[in-house]
Scaffold this active site. Structure first.
Site, PDB file in Angstrom:
ATOM      1  CE  LYS A 112      -1.045  -0.466   5.147  1.00 12.12           C
ATOM      2  NZ  LYS A 112      -0.516  -2.122   5.329  1.00 12.12           N
ATOM      3  CB  THR A 113       4.156   2.286   1.803  1.00  9.90           C
ATOM      4  OG1 THR A 113       3.620   1.989   2.281  1.00  9.90           O
ATOM      5  CG2 THR A 113       4.752   3.234   1.247  1.00  9.90           C
ATOM      6  CD  GLU A 156       1.145   3.014   3.876  1.00 11.98           C
ATOM      7  OE1 GLU A 156       1.450   2.410   5.025  1.00 11.98           O
ATOM      8  OE2 GLU A 156       1.786   4.012   2.298  1.00 11.98           O
TER       9      GLU A 156
END
Length: 457
Positions: A112-113, A156
């Site tokens: 996700k980052t 995020e």
């Protein structure tokens, strides 16, 4: 007057929230356990920060912002509760900072980052000027947070403590639903149920984007279609029946870039990235799907993805001495370790891959010991540091030796400083070394570089 006081302001997530709240015109202060480069950066932005936690540092009439890691025994939180001050979770503060914008939430056990960073870089490159909150430094911007003038807010969304359920996104992108954080959820079923609830938070006009190559995300997409949700899916191999599907083909991976084609209906969309690795190709295609959902020109989004050059601690190059290269990676789940080491294989070429791995959390090490060992088998040599416990107390019999027992590639298990020396000695000309984990292992990089320097003075 201070509007918000953030406890643990030096953390990756908290510092982002602090910057965004300040950018929206609020007065912000905060504290962290010790001074750091992050606190220095926040001071330079004009935010009042303290090293150490003391009750008297909590401003009167401020709303106190915490993460799940902050315990009620923290003197600042204890004071705020005693005085009846408003206390909110970090995710609630982030949602406040994003009010009035089209919210794009990126969730998943891993990826996700990077995916959030790709969206931020691509949308910026095409002139959309998005706001974003990423739990890591996006190389293009030198920060993980920015308040832009455009209509989009990219965030995020952290599933580790269930706080991603505080969002109501216009678009939710789920990179994977692979069980993790079982110390919080208690079971795989509860972990998966949280993602179903996350999907239910998507606005009525919104859509879900999933990676169909991940079984958990694919199943989530299937359930969402059955519930009448609009779903976009992407992958190298799989699709979601009833969804809008983006298929990846003609994939070529090079040392520092990747080329591929995204097939969408009759369209053939060429994409070139300035990062490598199949996982990054998947992440980029997810970002492309978000652009399509938001009505952006697909060709322009594809071209703009080339603006992404990485995020901090995601296979981040740290230095080279005498043909020995050092990288640093945040991987702390078996699938992340596997993805990082597949990327390392491409980058190393004919050289060997040496990994210094510091397991993160006793519970995760216990639950995934065999999976960690299997992923680490992709390296030529493995050096294991002691477990970084973070928020957990030690568990009897749970040490890094549990992983070592499942693989013969381990050269050392023990203290981080000694592990760094072993990793440095195992890396020869033409090889690469990776410091890997979500704890203090990133600091071992300086020890490795110094050891290499001393060898050739």
């Amino acid at each position: 007057m201070i509007d918000y006081h953030l406890i643990g302001i030096g953390g990756a997530g908290m510092s982002v929230v602090a910057e965004l709240l300040q950018a929206r015109g609020y007065e912000v202060s905060g504290s962290d356990q010790a001074d750091s480069a992050t606190l220095t950066r926040l001071r330079n932005l004009g935010i009042t920060v303290f090293a150490g936690h003391k009750a008297e540092q909590v401003p009167p009439q401020a709303t106190v912002v915490i993460s799940t890691a902050v315990k009620e025994t923290n003197p600042e939180l204890a004071y705020a509760l005693k005085m009846g001050m408003p206390v909110i979770h970090r995710s609630e503060a982030l949602a406040l900072a994003a009010s009035g914008l089209e919210f794009i939430a990126v969730a998943g056990a891993h990826g996700k980052t990077t995916t959030s960073g790709m969206l931020a870089a691509a949308f910026s490159a095409l002139g959309a000027d998005p706001s974003f909150a990423v739990g890591g430094i996006v190389s293009k911007f030198g920060t993980g947070a920015r308040l832009g003038a455009g209509p989009f807010f990219i965030a995020e969304a952290d599933e580790s403590d269930g706080s991603f359920l505080n969002y109501a996104p216009r678009v939710a992108l789920v990179t994977n639903v692979e069980p993790d954080h079982l110390d919080h959820y208690g079971s795989e079923a509860a972990f998966e149920a949280a993602f179903d609830k996350f999907v239910s938070k998507i606005t009525a006009e919104g859509a879900l984007v999933v990676c169909a190559d991940d079984p958990g995300a694919q199943a989530l997409g299937n359930r969402a279609v059955a519930a009448g949700r609009r779903v976009w899916a992407y992958g190298l191999e799989n699709i979601v029946e009833g969804g809008e599907n983006l298929k990846i083909s003609q994939l070529e991976l090079f040392e520092n870039k990747a080329k591929f084609v995204v097939e969408y209906g009759v369209k053939q969309i060429p994409v070139e990235l300035n990062v490598t690795g199949a996982h990054n190709v998947l992440n980029a295609t997810g970002a492309l799907a978000v652009g399509l959902e938001l009505g952006l020109d697909v060709g322009t989004v594809a071209e703009s993805l080339a603006a992404f050059s990485g995020t901090g601690r995601r296979f981040e190059f740290k230095g080279e001495i005498s043909q020995r290269r050092l990288f640093d990676d945040y991987a702390h789940h078996p699938s992340e370790v596997q993805a990082a080491l597949k990327q390392a294989r491409i980058v190393a070429g004919s050289g060997k891959v040496v990994v210094l791995f510091q397991p993160h959390l006793y519970s995760r090490t216990l639950n995934f010991q065999a999976e960690f060992a299997s992923a680490l088998e992709l390296a030529d040599a493995v050096v294991l540091a002691d477990i970084y416990g973070a928020r957990e107390e030690p568990m009897g019999g749970v040490t890094s030796h549990l992983i070592a027992e499942h693989t013969e590639k381990v050269s050392f298990v023990g203290a981080l400083e000694a592990a760094a020396k072993v990793a440095a000695d195992l890396t020869h000309a033409g090889d690469i070394c990776i410091t890997m984990g979500a704890g203090s292992v990133t600091g071992a990089g300086e020890l490795i570089l110094k050891a290499w320097q001393n060898q050739f003075e």
